[in-house]
Scaffold this motif. Structure first.
Motif, PDB file in Angstrom:
ATOM      1  N   LEU A   1       0.833  -1.205   0.000  1.00 12.61           N
ATOM      2  CA  LEU A   1       0.000   0.000   0.000  1.00 12.61           C
ATOM      3  C   LEU A   1       0.869   1.258   0.000  1.00 12.61           C
ATOM      4  N   PHE A   2       1.929   1.235   0.787  1.00 16.26           N
ATOM      5  CA  PHE A   2       2.832   2.392   0.863  1.00 16.26           C
ATOM      6  C   PHE A   2       3.450   2.667  -0.506  1.00 16.26           C
ATOM      7  N   ALA A   3       3.913   1.611  -1.165  1.00 15.68           N
ATOM      8  CA  ALA A   3       4.537   1.786  -2.470  1.00 15.68           C
ATOM      9  C   ALA A   3       3.542   2.303  -3.504  1.00 15.68           C
ATOM     10  N   GLU A   4       2.284   1.837  -3.429  1.00 18.00           N
ATOM     11  CA  GLU A   4       1.300   2.223  -4.434  1.00 18.00           C
ATOM     12  C   GLU A   4       0.684   3.588  -4.181  1.00 18.00           C
ATOM     13  N   PHE A   5       0.446   3.929  -2.914  1.00 17.68           N
ATOM     14  CA  PHE A   5      -0.338   5.127  -2.629  1.00 17.68           C
ATOM     15  C   PHE A   5       0.418   6.229  -1.887  1.00 17.68           C
ATOM     16  N   VAL A   6       1.671   5.960  -1.483  1.00 15.68           N
ATOM     17  CA  VAL A   6       2.433   6.984  -0.765  1.00 15.68           C
ATOM     18  C   VAL A   6       3.679   7.374  -1.553  1.00 15.68           C
ATOM     19  N   ASP A   7       4.689   6.500  -1.566  1.00 17.75           N
ATOM     20  CA  ASP A   7       5.927   6.828  -2.288  1.00 17.75           C
ATOM     21  C   ASP A   7       6.737   5.553  -2.508  1.00 17.75           C
TER      22      ASP A   7
END
Length: 336
Positions: free
Chosen positions: A131-137
C-alpha cells in the motif's frame, strides 16, 4: 560508549497505536537493549541542551495522533522531528488506501512527508508495504516488522452462561461491528452481541446504530466501553464466537489481541489475513470475504465453540522477543 535508543510516544495510552508503541519499548527494554522512553519535555522546549544524546529517536505514527487534519498533523510531526539532534525513525500505522475516500490524498501527503524526514521507516505487514509503495511513495524503502503477539493466554471456559458473538476494538465505520450484528440475523435472538471497546471520537452514534439493529431483532447488545487489560482478558474468555470482520485491514492489533489470548477469531480472506496465516498457521478461522460467508462462519462457531479456541501447541509469530530484536537491529543500523 553506545548511545541509548530513544522512543518518543505521542498520544493517550488508550489509543491502539500508543499502546503498541509502549509494548515495543517494554519488549526492547526487557530484551536488554539500551532503549529509553523520551520524556515529553524534550520536544516541548526550544532548547535541547540538557537532552540525552540519543543514537536515534523512534516514533510510532498515525496521522490522527498529531492533528485534527492530515495537514495539521504533518506540521506538528515534522516540527517535533526537527527538534531532535539525533536522527528520527518511524513506524507508520494505518497506511492510506482508497477506502479513506476524500481524505486519501491528504493522508498520503502526510505519510510521504513523515517518511522522507525519517532515517528509517517500518510498517507492520507486507500488505502495508505494498500500500505504501502504491499510494504513498514507491521510492522510499520500508522495513516490515509484523505486529507482535504479546499477552496472557486466557483460560478456556467450560460453559458459558450466555452465548455471544463479539467484536474487539474501537468502534468506527468499516471495523465490522454492524456487519457482524446483521450477520447474526439467522441466529436465535438469545445469542447476544458484544463490542469489546469504546467508540472512536466522532463515531459515538455507532452505539445507537448497534442498539437499534439489535432491538429490532430482539437481541441483546452490549458496548463495554474502555476495558483495562485485566477486564479485556476476562471478556475475551467469555465471548463464544470472536469475529474480526474489518473491511479494510492492513494490519490488525484487534486480531492479535484475540490470538494472543488463545482465541481463534473469524476473519475474512484478504491479503493481510493470508499473510498472517502463512506466518502463523492455525491462529484464525478464515472465511470468504463476504457477508454471506460471515453468516455461515458465525453459525458454525455457535454450533461448535471449541473451534474458536486455538490449539495450545500453536505459537503465533512474531513474539515480543522477536520484535524487540528486530527493532534493536534496525534502530542501531539507522542511528548516528
Amino acid at each position: 560508549m553506545t548511545r541509548p535508543l530513544g522512543h518518543f510516544i505521542v498520544g493517550p495510552r488508550s489509543h491502539g497505536v500508543v499502546r503498541y508503541a509502549h509494548a515495543v519499548l517494554d519488549a526492547a527494554v526487557a530484551h536488554g537493549g539500551e532503549h529509553q522512553f523520551v520524556d515529553d519535555n524534550v520536544v516541548s522546549t526550544e532548547s535541547l541542551a540538557t537532552a540525552t544524546d540519543y543514537g536515534i529517536v523512534h516514533i510510532h505514527v498515525t496521522d490522527r495522533l498529531f492533528g485534527a487534519t492530515p495537514a495539521e498533523a504533518q506540521r506538528t510531526l515534522l516540527s517535533m522531528m526537527a527538534k531532535f539532534r539525533a536522527p528520527v525513525s518511524v513506524t507508520l500505522h494505518d497506511i492510506p488506501q482508497p477506502s479513506d475516500g476524500v481524505r486519501m490524498g491528504a493522508r498520503s501527503a502526510f505519510y510521504a512527508a513523515a517518511a522522507r524526514a525519517a532515517a528509517g521507516v517500518i510498517v507492520s505487514s507486507h500488505h502495508e508495504a505494498a500500500l505504501f509503495a502504491e499510494f504513498v511513495d514507491a521510492s522510499i524503502a520500508v522495513e516490515v516488522v509484523p505486529l507482535m503477539f504479546d499477552g496472557v493466554r486466557v483460560e478456556k471456559r467450560t460453559r458459558a452462561d450466555h452465548i455471544t458473538v463479539g467484536v474487539l476494538g474501537f468502534l468506527y465505520p468499516g471495523k465490522g461491528h454492524l456487519e457482524t450484528l446483521r450477520a447474526m440475523a439467522v441466529l436465535d435472538p438469545a445469542v447476544g452481541f458484544v463490542a469489546l471497546g469504546a467508540p472512536s471520537p466522532g463515531h459515538e452514534h455507532l452505539v445507537h446504530d448497534l442498539e437499534k439493529v439489535a432491538a429490532d431483532s430482539g437481541r441483546r447488545c452490549e458496548v463495554t466501553g474502555f476495558l483495562t487489560d485485566d477486564e479485556m482478558r476476562r471478556r475475551i474468555a467469555e465471548v463464544t464466537v470472536p469475529v474480526a470482520y474489518h473491511r479494510h485491514m492492513s494490519a490488525s492489533g484487534s486480531i492479535n489481541a484475540w490470538v494472543a489470548a488463545g482465541r481463534r477469531p473469524l476473519v475474512p480472506r484478504t491479503a493481510y489475513t493470508r499473510e498472517l496465516t502463512a506466518r502463523s498457521p492455525g491462529v484464525v478461522t478464515m472465511h470468504s470475504n463476504s457477508d454471506a460467508a460471515l453468516r455461515s462462519a458465525i453459525a458454525a462457531g455457535v454450533a461448535d465453540p471449541d473451534h474458536t479456541w486455538a490449539d495450545p501447541s500453536v505459537t503465533p509469530s512474531p513474539t515480543a522477543v522477536e520484535v524487540a530484536q528486530t527493532y534493536d537491529r534496525l534502530l542501531r543500523r539507522w542511528s548516528a
